[in-house]
Design a protein around this motif. Structure first.
Motif, PDB file in Angstrom:
ATOM      1  N   ASN A  99      -3.429  -1.827   7.366  1.00  0.00           N
ATOM      2  CA  ASN A  99      -2.433  -1.148   6.506  1.00  0.00           C
ATOM      3  C   ASN A  99      -3.336   0.425   6.912  1.00  0.00           C
ATOM      4  O   ASN A  99      -3.940   1.237   6.922  1.00  0.00           O
ATOM      5  CB  ASN A  99      -2.842  -1.191   5.061  1.00  0.00           C
ATOM      6  CG  ASN A  99      -0.662  -1.405   4.676  1.00  0.00           C
ATOM      7  OD1 ASN A  99      -0.134  -0.525   5.357  1.00  0.00           O
ATOM      8  ND2 ASN A  99      -1.083  -2.349   3.655  1.00  0.00           N
ATOM      9  N   GLY A 100      -2.062   1.331   6.981  1.00  0.00           N
ATOM     10  CA  GLY A 100      -2.173   3.320   7.437  1.00  0.00           C
ATOM     11  C   GLY A 100      -3.105   2.790   8.653  1.00  0.00           C
ATOM     12  O   GLY A 100      -3.773   3.890   9.030  1.00  0.00           O
ATOM     13  N   THR A 145      -1.633   4.087   1.516  1.00  0.00           N
ATOM     14  CA  THR A 145      -2.046   4.247   0.219  1.00  0.00           C
ATOM     15  C   THR A 145      -1.612   3.916  -0.508  1.00  0.00           C
ATOM     16  O   THR A 145      -1.201   2.980  -2.113  1.00  0.00           O
ATOM     17  CB  THR A 145      -2.395   5.788   0.035  1.00  0.00           C
ATOM     18  OG1 THR A 145      -2.977   5.613   1.260  1.00  0.00           O
ATOM     19  CG2 THR A 145      -3.582   5.798  -1.101  1.00  0.00           C
ATOM     20  N   ASP A 146       0.235   4.411  -1.513  1.00  0.00           N
ATOM     21  CA  ASP A 146       0.970   4.157  -2.146  1.00  0.00           C
ATOM     22  C   ASP A 146       1.614   3.059  -2.619  1.00  0.00           C
ATOM     23  O   ASP A 146       1.773   2.319  -3.724  1.00  0.00           O
ATOM     24  CB  ASP A 146       2.128   5.406  -2.444  1.00  0.00           C
ATOM     25  CG  ASP A 146       1.315   6.438  -2.677  1.00  0.00           C
ATOM     26  OD1 ASP A 146      -0.005   6.894  -3.110  1.00  0.00           O
ATOM     27  OD2 ASP A 146       2.120   7.330  -3.003  1.00  0.00           O
ATOM     28  N   LYS A 178      -0.883   7.394   6.700  1.00  0.00           N
ATOM     29  CA  LYS A 178      -1.631   6.451   5.540  1.00  0.00           C
ATOM     30  C   LYS A 178      -1.496   6.455   3.826  1.00  0.00           C
ATOM     31  O   LYS A 178      -1.666   5.752   3.170  1.00  0.00           O
ATOM     32  CB  LYS A 178      -2.870   7.710   6.109  1.00  0.00           C
ATOM     33  CG  LYS A 178      -3.406   7.530   7.281  1.00  0.00           C
ATOM     34  CD  LYS A 178      -4.424   8.451   7.473  1.00  0.00           C
ATOM     35  CE  LYS A 178      -5.192   7.755   9.149  1.00  0.00           C
ATOM     36  NZ  LYS A 178      -7.064   9.926   9.190  1.00  0.00           N
ATOM     37  N   GLY A 179      -0.576   7.937   4.329  1.00  0.00           N
ATOM     38  CA  GLY A 179      -0.213   7.828   2.399  1.00  0.00           C
ATOM     39  C   GLY A 179       0.700   6.853   2.187  1.00  0.00           C
ATOM     40  O   GLY A 179       0.984   6.305   1.138  1.00  0.00           O
ATOM     41  N   ARG A 218      -0.421  -1.732  -2.362  1.00  0.00           N
ATOM     42  CA  ARG A 218       0.012  -3.349  -3.624  1.00  0.00           C
ATOM     43  C   ARG A 218       1.021  -3.312  -3.645  1.00  0.00           C
ATOM     44  O   ARG A 218       0.790  -4.576  -4.663  1.00  0.00           O
ATOM     45  CB  ARG A 218      -0.645  -2.317  -4.579  1.00  0.00           C
ATOM     46  CG  ARG A 218       0.437  -1.256  -5.256  1.00  0.00           C
ATOM     47  CD  ARG A 218       0.145   0.455  -5.873  1.00  0.00           C
ATOM     48  NE  ARG A 218      -0.556   1.100  -5.693  1.00  0.00           N
ATOM     49  CZ  ARG A 218      -1.457   1.894  -6.136  1.00  0.00           C
ATOM     50  NH1 ARG A 218      -1.080   2.019  -7.746  1.00  0.00           N
ATOM     51  NH2 ARG A 218      -1.673   2.944  -5.443  1.00  0.00           N
TER      52      ARG A 218
END
Length: 254
Positions: free
Chosen positions: A240-241, A174-175, A170-171, A178
């Motif tokens: 994603n994640g 999140t990073d 998940k991290g 993009r």
């Protein structure tokens, strides 16, 4: 019309811990769908044997033996691989197990589990992500477990590491989302692998597992390939994640 959502032709995939078990099955599967694969393992002879088997099946493969828990070794190996070809797909599969009641668990084995199961994914993931960010694309697949969600007596530290992998995924998403990097996890249930051989050989455990799993059986490692191909290909561009449980329904049932 060519259906290319699952076509990995022209892509390169690094699979850590891929000389046997789940990692080897995934390396074979990604190669069969067109990817050039980089086999990794601590035992060079075993890694070379795995590479030969993939090559004999028509796959494109190279071997890179490095310690996934050593930052310096990881950075050097990734730089070397990237000098030859970009890593488009990373599968963080390296892992280990040690079973004993939590109150008796050796501290050195706790540290080893953390390094092997979590630190490796952090180190290799970060090293590869630097290049993926620069290219504006990449796929990362972390191998979690049903123990990312559930516990069982005698494997509490392993459960802790696989819970960490789920949240590290998940991290990463999140990073890095993009930058057009999709970071997801596959969480296998109970599969017939060398890591689980002691359990496979235990008739009482197998009987329990068959009753506990709605599908009523052990998984076969080949049943993980489609999930990996999907998460490595174009079809998962907006996923994603996520942690995808491939477990015969064990996490859905009480």
């Amino acid at each position: 019309m060519h259906f290319d959502l699952f076509d990995l032709t022209g892509r390169t995939a690094l699979i850590t811990g891929s000389s046997l078990g789940i990692g080897f099955a995934l390396a074979k599967g990604l190669a069969a769908h067109g990817a050039a694969v980089v086999v990794n393992g601590r035992d060079e002879a075993r890694a070379e044997a795995a590479a030969r088997a993939i090559r004999e099946a028509g796959g494109e493969v190279v071997v890179s033996c490095f310690d996934v828990t050593d930052a310096e070794a990881v950075n050097a190996a990734i730089a070397d691989i990237e000098a030859q070809r970009p890593i488009d797909i990373l599968v963080n599969n390296a892992g280990m197990q040690f079973r004993t009641p939590l109150q008796d668990f050796p501290d050195d084995k706790w540290e080893l589990l953390l390094k092997t199961n979590v630190t490796s994914a952090y180190l290799v993931g970060k090293a590869v992500a630097h290049r993926m960010i620069a290219r504006g694309a990449g796929k990362i697949i972390n191998i979690a477990s049903v123990q990312s969600e559930l516990a069982r007596p005698g494997i509490a530290p392993y459960t802790a590491t696989k819970g960490a992998i789920r949240n590290l995924t998940k991290g990463m998403a999140t990073d890095w989302a993009r930058h057009n990097i999709q970071a997801n996890a596959i969480a296998p249930g109970y599969f017939k692998t060398p890591l689980n051989q002691a359990l496979v050989d235990d008739p009482a455990f197998t009987a329990w597992l068959e009753k506990r799993t709605p599908a009523g059986r052990w998984g076969e490692v080949e049943e993980l390939i489609a999930a990996a191909v999907f998460l490595a290909g174009k079809g998962s561009s907006f996923i994603n994640g996520h942690t995808l449980y491939v477990d015969g329904g064990i996490t859905a049932s009480i």
